[in-house]
Scaffold this motif. Structure first.
Motif, PDB file in Angstrom:
ATOM      1  N   LYS A   2       1.626   2.621  -7.043  1.00 27.30           N
ATOM      2  CA  LYS A   2       1.066   1.953  -8.223  1.00 27.30           C
ATOM      3  C   LYS A   2       0.010   2.820  -8.914  1.00 27.30           C
ATOM      4  O   LYS A   2       0.078   3.051 -10.119  1.00 27.30           O
ATOM      5  CB  LYS A   2       0.440   0.605  -7.823  1.00 27.30           C
ATOM      6  CG  LYS A   2       1.399  -0.345  -7.126  1.00 27.30           C
ATOM      7  CD  LYS A   2       0.741  -1.645  -6.761  1.00 27.30           C
ATOM      8  CE  LYS A   2      -0.369  -1.510  -5.724  1.00 27.30           C
ATOM      9  NZ  LYS A   2       0.076  -1.056  -4.396  1.00 27.30           N
ATOM     10  N   SER A   3      -0.952   3.306  -8.123  1.00 25.73           N
ATOM     11  CA  SER A   3      -2.014   4.118  -8.737  1.00 25.73           C
ATOM     12  C   SER A   3      -1.444   5.405  -9.307  1.00 25.73           C
ATOM     13  O   SER A   3      -1.859   5.857 -10.384  1.00 25.73           O
ATOM     14  CB  SER A   3      -3.094   4.455  -7.702  1.00 25.73           C
ATOM     15  OG  SER A   3      -3.674   3.281  -7.212  1.00 25.73           O
ATOM     16  N   THR A   4      -0.510   5.989  -8.592  1.00 20.08           N
ATOM     17  CA  THR A   4       0.127   7.214  -9.079  1.00 20.08           C
ATOM     18  C   THR A   4       0.765   6.971 -10.441  1.00 20.08           C
ATOM     19  O   THR A   4       0.605   7.763 -11.372  1.00 20.08           O
ATOM     20  CB  THR A   4       1.204   7.669  -8.078  1.00 20.08           C
ATOM     21  OG1 THR A   4       0.612   7.768  -6.790  1.00 20.08           O
ATOM     22  CG2 THR A   4       1.802   8.997  -8.476  1.00 20.08           C
ATOM     23  N   ASN A  51       0.847  -1.200   0.000  1.00 23.03           N
ATOM     24  CA  ASN A  51       0.000   0.000   0.000  1.00 23.03           C
ATOM     25  C   ASN A  51       0.881   1.249   0.000  1.00 23.03           C
ATOM     26  O   ASN A  51       1.842   1.339   0.752  1.00 23.03           O
ATOM     27  CB  ASN A  51      -0.895   0.056   1.245  1.00 23.03           C
ATOM     28  CG  ASN A  51      -1.974  -0.995   1.219  1.00 23.03           C
ATOM     29  OD1 ASN A  51      -2.183  -1.708   2.182  1.00 23.03           O
ATOM     30  ND2 ASN A  51      -2.663  -1.114   0.102  1.00 23.03           N
ATOM     31  N   GLY A  52       0.530   2.178  -0.856  1.00 25.10           N
ATOM     32  CA  GLY A  52       1.288   3.432  -0.893  1.00 25.10           C
ATOM     33  C   GLY A  52       2.589   3.330  -1.657  1.00 25.10           C
ATOM     34  O   GLY A  52       3.391   4.264  -1.650  1.00 25.10           O
ATOM     35  N   HIS A  94      -2.943  -6.338  -5.694  1.00 24.02           N
ATOM     36  CA  HIS A  94      -2.414  -7.028  -4.525  1.00 24.02           C
ATOM     37  C   HIS A  94      -2.728  -8.512  -4.598  1.00 24.02           C
ATOM     38  O   HIS A  94      -2.292  -9.297  -3.778  1.00 24.02           O
ATOM     39  CB  HIS A  94      -3.039  -6.477  -3.248  1.00 24.02           C
ATOM     40  CG  HIS A  94      -2.642  -5.069  -2.978  1.00 24.02           C
ATOM     41  ND1 HIS A  94      -1.376  -4.734  -2.638  1.00 24.02           N
ATOM     42  CD2 HIS A  94      -3.343  -3.918  -3.012  1.00 24.02           C
ATOM     43  CE1 HIS A  94      -1.303  -3.416  -2.465  1.00 24.02           C
ATOM     44  NE2 HIS A  94      -2.485  -2.912  -2.696  1.00 24.02           N
TER      45      HIS A  94
HETATM   46  N1  LIG Z   1      -3.510  13.337  -4.089  1.00 24.57           N
HETATM   47  C1  LIG Z   1      -2.462  13.036  -3.317  1.00 24.57           C
HETATM   48  N2  LIG Z   1      -1.808  14.005  -2.646  1.00 24.57           N
HETATM   49  C2  LIG Z   1      -0.737  13.717  -1.889  1.00 24.57           C
HETATM   50  N3  LIG Z   1      -0.260  12.476  -1.710  1.00 24.57           N
HETATM   51  C3  LIG Z   1      -0.854  11.459  -2.343  1.00 24.57           C
HETATM   52  C4  LIG Z   1      -2.009  11.681  -3.183  1.00 24.57           C
HETATM   53  N4  LIG Z   1      -2.402  10.490  -3.677  1.00 24.57           N
HETATM   54  C5  LIG Z   1      -1.550   9.563  -3.166  1.00 24.57           C
HETATM   55  N5  LIG Z   1      -0.633  10.133  -2.372  1.00 24.57           N
HETATM   56  C6  LIG Z   1       0.471   9.440  -1.699  1.00 24.57           C
HETATM   57  O1  LIG Z   1       1.321   8.876  -2.664  1.00 24.57           O
HETATM   58  C7  LIG Z   1       1.773   7.589  -2.264  1.00 24.57           C
HETATM   59  C8  LIG Z   1       1.470   6.561  -3.340  1.00 24.57           C
HETATM   60  O2  LIG Z   1       0.067   6.419  -3.464  1.00 24.57           O
HETATM   61  P1  LIG Z   1      -0.621   5.453  -4.512  1.00 24.57           P
HETATM   62  O3  LIG Z   1      -2.066   5.682  -4.452  1.00 24.57           O
HETATM   63  O4  LIG Z   1       0.056   5.585  -5.809  1.00 24.57           O
HETATM   64  O5  LIG Z   1      -0.260   4.034  -3.882  1.00 24.57           O
HETATM   65  P2  LIG Z   1      -0.711   2.571  -4.331  1.00 24.57           P
HETATM   66  O6  LIG Z   1       0.519   1.802  -4.600  1.00 24.57           O
HETATM   67  O7  LIG Z   1      -1.709   2.652  -5.407  1.00 24.57           O
HETATM   68  O8  LIG Z   1      -1.367   2.031  -2.996  1.00 24.57           O
HETATM   69  P3  LIG Z   1      -2.631   1.052  -2.799  1.00 24.57           P
HETATM   70  O9  LIG Z   1      -2.100  -0.327  -2.960  1.00 24.57           O
HETATM   71  O10 LIG Z   1      -3.022   1.295  -1.409  1.00 24.57           O
HETATM   72  O11 LIG Z   1      -3.671   1.411  -3.789  1.00 24.57           O
HETATM   73  C9  LIG Z   1       1.107   7.300  -0.930  1.00 24.57           C
HETATM   74  O12 LIG Z   1       2.021   7.544   0.081  1.00 24.57           O
HETATM   75  C10 LIG Z   1      -0.023   8.297  -0.863  1.00 24.57           C
HETATM   76  O13 LIG Z   1      -0.235   8.693   0.470  1.00 24.57           O
END
Ligand SMILES: Nc1ncnc2c1ncn2[C@@H]1O[C@H](COP(=O)(O)OP(=O)(O)OP(=O)(O)O)[C@@H](O)[C@H]1O
Ligand SMILES: [Mg+2]
Lengths: 247, 258
Positions: free
Chosen positions: A48-50, A44-45, A197
């Protein structure tokens, strides 16, 4: 030819006062060939989504180069790039916005200038693929969580993108629909990046896996190798897929 | 159930009713919108004392409510506030205009009474006719028909988006009140101290939602126009519907002119 080329990509979110926060992604280099399926894993975090949002242009690229089908990611090319990409949101509630399932699935083909007959053909065939043909006229707000996910996937299938980006596609699906989705994805000709995941799901759909950890690529290679490497996975906060840990 | 989920489910119900199989729902939206607009124009065109002509025009509403199997009780329930307001219009007319216009069984009807009744009836007609259109036609269909009648793209798009946004806003409010209620059991409503944060959060969250909806539209090739199309083309029955009603409405209007 590669459908996707990424060079030295890094990214950070800004806080409300405009100050940049710590990098969420850093020094990413990836090439994806046409038709290749890549699993994107990480805790998590991990970012990936970013990463996926950067590929769609929903987040603005600041550092590095992204090329989709040869088009460099910038304002002028955004439209052309988006026409090549199908993106399934992590949260299907944000993806669906029309009133009925049919209208939503027909939205994209209509925008790409198809005739109403072709639109109908494309929408119904996408809905048939995800076994939602009997819910064509249902109100979106009355669908269950899993049905929404299937509808969201259908909205992307209806255009036949060259590069599909799926953020947690198997979440909320029951075993039967999950298996069906695996089959659908494996039959699709286009390239796919699947953030998940659900490592078993990744195992069944991807030849290649990229492991993100703290915004960097920790591993990139054959699915078989990475998903069976207990030490590597545990080092980055993940666990072996169920199908291996049972053995 | 909370008032918010009531509101959402009312919106659903309207959408659902528009999808219900029925001949009125099945009519192509273009003739339906056309006839509705014609009805509204004719309603407004009646002079302020032309009560009898206006009464005859009511045949349109009666026929549609009866044959379309639309519940009048629901209309009254849903539109009670609007209808009450409409009935207040013209309430003062009888005090100003005291000329005797006609005798009704020994009772002198003044011009003020007549014009008040006419005004109220016009209001009720307009509300009922719009209601009939809304419960039998989905938003997409209405917007489609508006575009066909050359209403500017911008207006129709705004209409679509406002409708979407209302649902988004209601949904978000519901989610938050539910979460609040679950963590503050035994408390009725929202504590006034929480109002500020609640409203702020709601605004932020629903803006966020609206943004993702917009993102989702952009990703799927949206370029400023909703390509609204109808599931089917207008057929002979649809033209007949428009023709018959146009004839009836114009006939009633002509019959009571002069
Ligand atoms: N809009 C935002 N503003 C600031 N920080 C953000 C924002 N969106 C995500 N983050 C931060 O960026 C990091 C990566 O987030 P992301 O959503 O890409 O993770 P992820 O790998 O998709 O996680 P998950 O498996 O929980 O979906 C995290 O630490 C999150 O807190
Ligand atoms: Mg994510």
């Amino acid at each position: 030819m590669s459908i996707l080329e990424i060079e030295n990509l890094s990214f950070s979110y800004g806080n409300p006062r405009g100050k940049l926060l710590e990098n969420v992604l850093e020094g990413i280099d990836i090439r994806v060939a046409e038709g290749e399926s890549v699993g994107l894993i990480g805790e998590n975090g991990a970012g990936k989504s970013t990463f996926l949002k950067l590929l769609t242009g929903l987040l603005t690229l600041k550092n590095g180069v992204i090329r989709v089908s040869g088009f460099a990611m910038n304002k002028e090319n955004l439209k052309a790039i988006r026409a090549e990409i199908g993106y399934v949101f992590q949260d299907s509630d944000s993806q669906l916005f029309m009133s009925t399932v049919y209208e939503d699935v027909a939205f994209a083909p209509r925008n790409y200038g198809k005739s109403e007959e072709e639109v109908r053909e494309a929408a119904l065939s996408a809905l048939r693929q995800v076994h939602m043909e009997d819910k064509v006229d249902r109100q979106i707000y009355r669908l269950s969580g899993g049905e929404k996910k299937l509808a969201a996937i259908a909205t992307v299938l209806s255009v036949g993108a060259k590069l599909m980006l799926l953020d947690e596609p198997s979440v909320a699906l029951d075993p039967k629909n999950r298996r069906n989705l695996i089959r659908i994805l494996n039959e699709l000709p286009g390239a796919k990046i699947i953030a998940s995941h659900d490592l078993d799901f990744v195992y069944d759909t991807c030849q290649r896996v990229i492991l993100l950890s703290g915004g960097r690529i920790a591993a990139d290679g054959e699915t078989e190798k990475i998903l069976t490497d207990r030490e590597l996975l545990e080092q980055h906060g993940l666990e072996l897929p169920l199908s291996f840990s049972r053995e | 159930m909370s008032r918010i989920s009531d509101a959402i489910s009312e919106l659903h119900k309207l959408d659902m009713e528009a999808d219900k199989p029925g001949w009125l729902q099945g009519i192509h939206p273009l003739p339906k919108l056309f006839v509705t607009v014609l009805f509204l124009v004719i309603t407004v065109s009646f002079g302020k004392y032309e009560l009898s002509g206006l009464l005859k025009l009511g045949i349109y509403l009666i026929v549609l409510f009866v044959l379309g199997d639309i519940s009048v009780k629901l209309l009254l329930k849903r539109m009670k506030v609007v209808l009450a307001l409409v009935c207040l219009m013209g309430i003062v007319n009888p005090f100003f205009d005291r000329r005797e216009m006609l005798l009704l069984g020994g009772f002198a009807v003044t011009g003020g009474m007549l014009s008040a009744a006419t005004l109220m009836l016009k209001g009720v007609y307009a509300v009922s006719a719009s209601y009939l259109l809304i419960v039998t036609t989905s938003v997409e269909e209405i917007c489609y028909a508006l575009r066909r009648l050359h209403v500017p793209k911008l207006i129709v798009t705004v209409l679509m988006l406002v409708y979407r946004y209302i649902i988004v806003l209601l949904k978000e409010t519901e989610r938050m009140t539910e979460a609040y209620a679950l963590r503050a059991p035994g408390q009725r409503g929202l504590d006034y101290k929480a109002w500020g944060t609640f409203a702020g959060q709601l605004l932020l969250r629903s803006m966020d939602r609206a943004q993702t909806v917009y993102d989702s539209m952009m990703l799927r090739g949206y370029d400023g126009e909703f390509y609204l199309r109808c599931k089917r083309a207008a057929g002979r029955g649809d033209y007949l519907y428009a023709a018959v009603w146009s004839a009836v409405l114009l006939f009633v209007r002509a019959g009571s002119a002069g």
